[in-house]
Design a protein around this motif. Structure first.
Motif, PDB file in Angstrom:
ATOM      1  N   ASP A 103       0.925  -1.135  -0.062  1.00  0.00           N
ATOM      2  CA  ASP A 103      -0.107  -0.114  -0.193  1.00  0.00           C
ATOM      3  C   ASP A 103       0.914   1.203  -0.064  1.00  0.00           C
ATOM      4  O   ASP A 103       2.142   1.233   0.417  1.00  0.00           O
ATOM      5  N   ASP A 104       0.228   2.346  -0.379  1.00  0.00           N
ATOM      6  CA  ASP A 104       0.974   3.771  -0.496  1.00  0.00           C
ATOM      7  C   ASP A 104       1.662   4.141   0.895  1.00  0.00           C
ATOM      8  O   ASP A 104       2.999   4.335   0.938  1.00  0.00           O
ATOM      9  N   LYS A 105       0.874   3.682   1.979  1.00  0.00           N
ATOM     10  CA  LYS A 105       1.197   4.102   3.255  1.00  0.00           C
ATOM     11  C   LYS A 105       2.510   3.270   3.707  1.00  0.00           C
ATOM     12  O   LYS A 105       3.313   3.756   4.368  1.00  0.00           O
ATOM     13  N   ILE A 106       2.480   2.205   3.287  1.00  0.00           N
ATOM     14  CA  ILE A 106       3.475   1.140   3.823  1.00  0.00           C
ATOM     15  C   ILE A 106       4.806   1.397   2.996  1.00  0.00           C
ATOM     16  O   ILE A 106       5.851   1.978   3.757  1.00  0.00           O
ATOM     17  N   ILE A 107       4.564   2.051   1.864  1.00  0.00           N
ATOM     18  CA  ILE A 107       5.832   2.258   1.018  1.00  0.00           C
ATOM     19  C   ILE A 107       6.463   3.505   1.502  1.00  0.00           C
ATOM     20  O   ILE A 107       7.526   3.910   1.783  1.00  0.00           O
ATOM     21  N   LYS A 108       5.472   4.646   2.101  1.00  0.00           N
ATOM     22  CA  LYS A 108       5.916   5.862   2.521  1.00  0.00           C
ATOM     23  C   LYS A 108       6.707   5.595   3.715  1.00  0.00           C
ATOM     24  O   LYS A 108       7.707   6.139   3.988  1.00  0.00           O
ATOM     25  N   LYS A 109       5.999   4.774   4.761  1.00  0.00           N
ATOM     26  CA  LYS A 109       6.625   4.398   5.936  1.00  0.00           C
ATOM     27  C   LYS A 109       8.006   4.001   6.008  1.00  0.00           C
ATOM     28  O   LYS A 109       9.125   4.238   6.520  1.00  0.00           O
ATOM     29  N   ALA A 110       8.295   3.160   4.687  1.00  0.00           N
ATOM     30  CA  ALA A 110       9.402   2.493   4.517  1.00  0.00           C
ATOM     31  C   ALA A 110      10.604   3.397   4.156  1.00  0.00           C
ATOM     32  O   ALA A 110      11.608   3.702   4.477  1.00  0.00           O
ATOM     33  N   GLN A 111       9.997   4.313   3.178  1.00  0.00           N
ATOM     34  CA  GLN A 111      11.100   5.208   2.541  1.00  0.00           C
ATOM     35  C   GLN A 111      11.267   6.372   3.761  1.00  0.00           C
ATOM     36  O   GLN A 111      12.643   6.649   3.978  1.00  0.00           O
ATOM     37  N   ASP A 112      10.349   6.791   4.521  1.00  0.00           N
ATOM     38  CA  ASP A 112      10.731   7.675   5.755  1.00  0.00           C
ATOM     39  C   ASP A 112      11.543   6.885   6.878  1.00  0.00           C
ATOM     40  O   ASP A 112      12.331   7.820   7.425  1.00  0.00           O
ATOM     41  N   THR A 113      11.576   5.997   7.016  1.00  0.00           N
ATOM     42  CA  THR A 113      12.318   5.313   8.060  1.00  0.00           C
ATOM     43  C   THR A 113      13.425   4.555   7.742  1.00  0.00           C
ATOM     44  O   THR A 113      14.311   4.058   8.294  1.00  0.00           O
ATOM     45  N   GLY A 114      13.867   4.579   6.302  1.00  0.00           N
ATOM     46  CA  GLY A 114      14.718   3.940   5.684  1.00  0.00           C
ATOM     47  C   GLY A 114      15.176   2.526   5.497  1.00  0.00           C
ATOM     48  O   GLY A 114      16.073   1.786   5.428  1.00  0.00           O
TER      49      GLY A 114
END
Ligand SMILES: Nc1ncnc2c1ncn2[C@@H]1O[C@H](COP(=O)(O)OP(=O)(O)OP(=O)(O)O)[C@@H](O)[C@H]1O
Ligand SMILES: [Zn+2]
Length: 467
Positions: free
Chosen positions: A71-82
């Motif tokens: 999901d977009d939110k999972i991808i964003k969280k991965a990007q935000d947390t590295g």
């Protein structure tokens, strides 16, 4: 007869299952990018109580609840947390599964999007073949809403009112068309498909996985009210467009758990994690509290309401303690007129309990009848030591617990031996009290209390309950 409120048509309907005696239920599960919270808990326990009541009434029930792990939110969280997206998913998935286990929510199948990509692409291909979907130059695939004339019927939303944001406007035939497959962008996870690298859109996962496990027609599709539009509207459009028939019989939606009158939500950052709440208040009190409200009414969180729930549940456990004492004393061979009256009152309250749950699973009203039975236990059965009344009340509590799942310790067979040991300790304590050895008897009470067993001394008898 069981009646259920159908969001489709917004009215109470008699439950008529697709297959005799079997209820097939699909509940939209969490997107695993943050801690599961008590708002989710409310919805999942509400469906749990429905499942349990249907089982009590003799139905086989199959419950499928998906896990959105792309999901977009999972991808964003991965990007935000590295972190890698799979690391995010694994962590929060475990948090969710732990919470469901502790909350005693029984789910038969937990399908994950990432393990159903093949089925999802086949579903999308089917829609393209039938002319309901189109491939855009980017490789994304969209559902053509205009090809599904009854779009909007579930939610009452007109497609023209749906503003989908600007990002994909250029390549869509209409602003209200929605993505079935999202073409890959650098940095995102992807799977191969007939349209190139990409990943599924949100709605298609539930259409595919529910149909895979429950068939082309099933009984209940549910989730929180926030899912009516666009999620369920879109799911329905896709599924009925492909299958060419009514897909879901009853659309069921649970109202919000709010905090300070606002929806509890990961995106609003006002969540109370479910696992923390379980640690703080315990499974039984939490489940009880969730079910003090009818599922279609909002429930507002406060420490006070949880402590009231705890007190109110304790009252039922006290009543169980009384019943245990009377039943243990053995059967009576005669009931007087007053006792017969009491017994009839209990039978009629059990009927009312069922009427309430049969009327759209009204756990709030049903609970009030169980408390009326507890009042009878304290005011009538306890004083008259009415064995048959106690047996009837016990049966009411057993049925209540089957649905609410808040006093399993009281009924669990595994606790039978423990019950006997506690009875024996209480008996020894009674002997000590009779000999006026109050120091020792108080010590026994304190030690038991530390072990979660509360003694309740009345005139000439001691009953007990689990805390
Ligand atoms: N505050 C709430 N009260 C009741 N049900 C809720 C609440 N928040 C989410 N749900 C329900 O829980 C299920 C899983 O939700 P999901 O993880 O998609 O949550 P979400 O709505 O994206 O969460 P959030 O809004 O917290 O980001 C859905 O059926 C959703 O409707
Ligand atoms: Zn869904």
């Amino acid at each position: 007869m069981i009646k259920i409120f159908n969001t489709m048509g917004k009215k109470l309907e008699e439950l008529q299952t697709v297959e005799p005696n079997t209820v097939k239920m699909y509940v939209c599960g969490p997107t695993v990018y943050d801690y599961v919270h008590i708002g989710h808990g409310r919805t999942f326990v509400a469906f749990d109580a429905m499942v349990r009541y249907l089982k009590l009434r003799g139905y086989n029930v199959i419950r499928v609840q998906n896990i959105t792990d792309i999901d977009d939110k999972i991808i964003k969280k991965a990007q935000d947390t590295g972190k890698d997206w799979t690391e995010i998913v694994d962590f929060y998935l475990k948090d969710y599964i732990d919470a469901m286990g502790q909350l005693k929510v029984e789910i038969d199948q937990h399908p994950r999007v990432s393990t159903h990509i093949k089925e999802i692409t086949e579903f999308i291909q089917g829609l393209i073949n039938k002319g309901h979907a189109y491939v855009a130059p980017s490789g994304s695939v969209y559902f053509d809403v205009d090809t599904f004339p009854s779009y909007g019927l579930l939610s009452g939303t007109k497609k023209e009112e749906w503003n989908q944001g600007e990002e994909f406007m250029k390549e869509k035939r209409h602003p209200y068309d929605f993505a079935l497959w999202k073409a890959w962008k650098p940095g995102e996870p992807y799977w191969e498909s007939p349209w190139g690298k990409g990943r599924p859109g949100w709605h298609i996962e539930c259409s595919t996985m529910s149909t895979r496990y429950l068939g082309e027609q099933f009984d209940i599709h549910g989730g929180g009210v926030d899912l009516v539009f666009p999620h369920h509207e879109n799911e329905r459009a896709q599924s009925e467009a492909l299958l060419g028939k009514t897909w879901v019989k009853y659309w069921v939606h649970v109202s919000y758990l709010t905090i300070n009158k606002e929806k509890m939500s990961k995106s609003l950052k006002n969540i109370i994690p479910l696992n923390e709440a379980i640690k703080k208040w315990g499974t039984n009190t939490l489940r009880y509290w969730f079910l003090t409200a009818k599922y279609r009414n909002t429930i507002d969180f406060s420490e006070d309401s949880l402590s009231q729930a705890s007190t109110s549940l304790r009252r039922l456990k006290d009543a169980m303690g009384v019943l245990r004492g009377i039943i243990k004393a053995g059967p009576k061979y005669y009931s007087n007129d007053e006792q017969v009256k009491t017994q009839r009152k209990i039978i009629s309250l059990i009927q009312k309990f069922h009427e309430a749950l049969s009327e759209d699973f009204d756990t709030a009203t049903a609970l009030s009848y169980i408390h009326e039975i507890a009042t009878i236990v304290f005011n009538e059965i306890q004083t008259s030591e009415d064995f048959m009344g106690a047996m009837l009340a016990l049966d009411a509590f057993r049925q209540f617990n089957y649905v609410y799942g808040v006093m399993d310790e009281e009924f669990n067979l595994a606790y039978d031996n423990l019950n006997k040991v506690i009875d024996a300790v209480v008996e020894v304590r009674n002997i000590l009290r009779a000999k006026k050895m109050y120091d020792l008897s108080d010590q026994i009470r304190d030690v038991l209390s530390k072990a979660g067993i509360k003694l309740l001394d009345s005139k000439d008898k001691t009953t007990w309950r689990f805390e």
